[in-house]
Enzyme design. Structure first.
Site, PDB file in Angstrom:
ATOM      1  CE  LYS A  61      -4.724  -1.745   0.871  1.00 56.88           C
ATOM      2  NZ  LYS A  61      -5.524  -2.307   1.538  1.00 56.88           N
TER       3      LYS A  61
ATOM      4  NE  ARG B 239      -7.818  -8.370   0.941  1.00 55.69           N
ATOM      5  CZ  ARG B 239      -7.425  -7.566  -0.689  1.00 55.69           C
ATOM      6  NH1 ARG B 239      -6.115  -6.979  -0.280  1.00 55.69           N
ATOM      7  NH2 ARG B 239      -8.062  -7.454  -1.440  1.00 55.69           N
TER       8      ARG B 239
END
Ligand code: HH2
Length: 298
Positions: A237, A272
């Site tokens: 991210k 995740r």
């Protein structure tokens, strides 16, 4: 608390001896890894990589073989600014892959905000619903999840992927995210979803700038205190790119591992991730060190 102000992070205590109830058929006495399988043309880090079903199915099988406990299949990109797509298109992309992996014995979650996609994926063998809107997007979603009695991930977000960047304003991020997630839990339970079906997710990068994601991860114990298992998605991210200076999302593995292990030490139980094999190895070592139980129990 301002991020980066030198405030000590919350005290770290080994947490895996403190057993959660099982979730989605997984005992949570050790960290669990969810592999990300985006069957989209435009996801932020792997868009288009798995555009054809055969390639996606092979990638999902490889994740399971590499130790993923869950493979999370998404047919709609939720990257910042992404437009919503028609559920029929989402179903067309995701359901053949869900069916093939479920038939192969893989525990599949469906990453969607749409009840029609949830229903089609569950019919095809998905075992878990992962909703980035925490069941707020589609009024039919909560009754469906309740009726099907399936485990559900409620993720924190504000607005929609198209609008969320404008909603990233917090006076006290951990308190606000905890309160907003607690409200989604209350709505889910009011719709008839069992407490034991629920897993929470801070929604790293969703209506959060880099400084918000950093502050929230540092205060993750405050979300864990709500008493539900915590799933965290930090893989590749933007905040990792900001900190490490790595521009290409696919090159952010080292930072993703560092952030994932930090999250495990502060209350997350599930990660995740895009890079399953490397994460599973790192998590096994971290868990053995955390518990002192040695490699055989990992
Ligand atoms: N992040 C993304 C999508 N779904 N679900 C949960 N529970 N938690 C997350 O952090 C999360 C999520 C975004 O990442 P990715 O799937 O890699 O990209 P895209 O949304 O562009 O497909």
């Amino acid at each position: 608390m301002a991020p980066g102000d030198g405030t000590p992070v919350a005290t770290v205590t080994p947490k895996f001896p403190i057993a959660h109830h099982a979730w989605a058929g997984l005992t949570l006495d050790r960290p669990r890894v969810m592999g990300i399988l985006n069957v989209t043309p435009d996801s932020f880090s792997d868009g288009g990589a798995h555009a054809d079903p055969a390639g996606s199915i092979a990638a999902g099988l490889a994740m399971a073989a590499a130790g993923a406990d869950i493979v999370d299949i998404g047919g709609e990109s939720t990257r910042p600014g992404a437009p919503a797509i028609d559920p029929a298109e989402e179903i067309r992309r995701a359901v053949p892959v869900v069916r093939a992996l479920a038939q192969a014995g893989v525990r599949v979650s469906i990453d969607t905000r749409n009840a029609a996609t949830m229903a089609a994926a569950l019919d095809a063998g998905a075992a878990i619903v992962n909703d980035v809107s925490a069941l707020a997007h589609d009024p039919a979603a909560a009754p469906l999840v309740a009726a099907r009695r399936v485990p559900i991930v409620l993720m924190h977000m504000r607005g929609t992927p198209a609008t969320m960047a404008t909603r990233a304003t917090y006076a006290d991020i951990a308190a606000e995210v905890a309160a907003e997630l607690a409200a989604r839990v209350a709505a889910a339970e009011a719709a008839g979803i069992a407490r034991t079906a629920i897993c929470l997710d801070p929604g790293i990068g969703f209506a959060k700038h880099a400084e918000h994601s950093i502050a929230l991860l540092r205060r993750l114990p405050e979300l864990a205190a709500l008493g539900y298992p915590i799933l965290v998605g930090v893989s590749r991210k933007g905040f990792i790119g900001r900190i490490s200076g790595v521009a290409a999302p696919a090159d952010r593995l080292a930072g993703s591992l560092a952030a994932g292990l930090f999250a495990l030490a502060r209350g997350a139980t599930l990660l995740r991730v895009h890079d399953v094999r490397t994460t599973v190895e790192a998590v096994r070592v971290w868990h053995a060190l955390d518990t002192g139980r040695g490699a055989d129990s990992a």
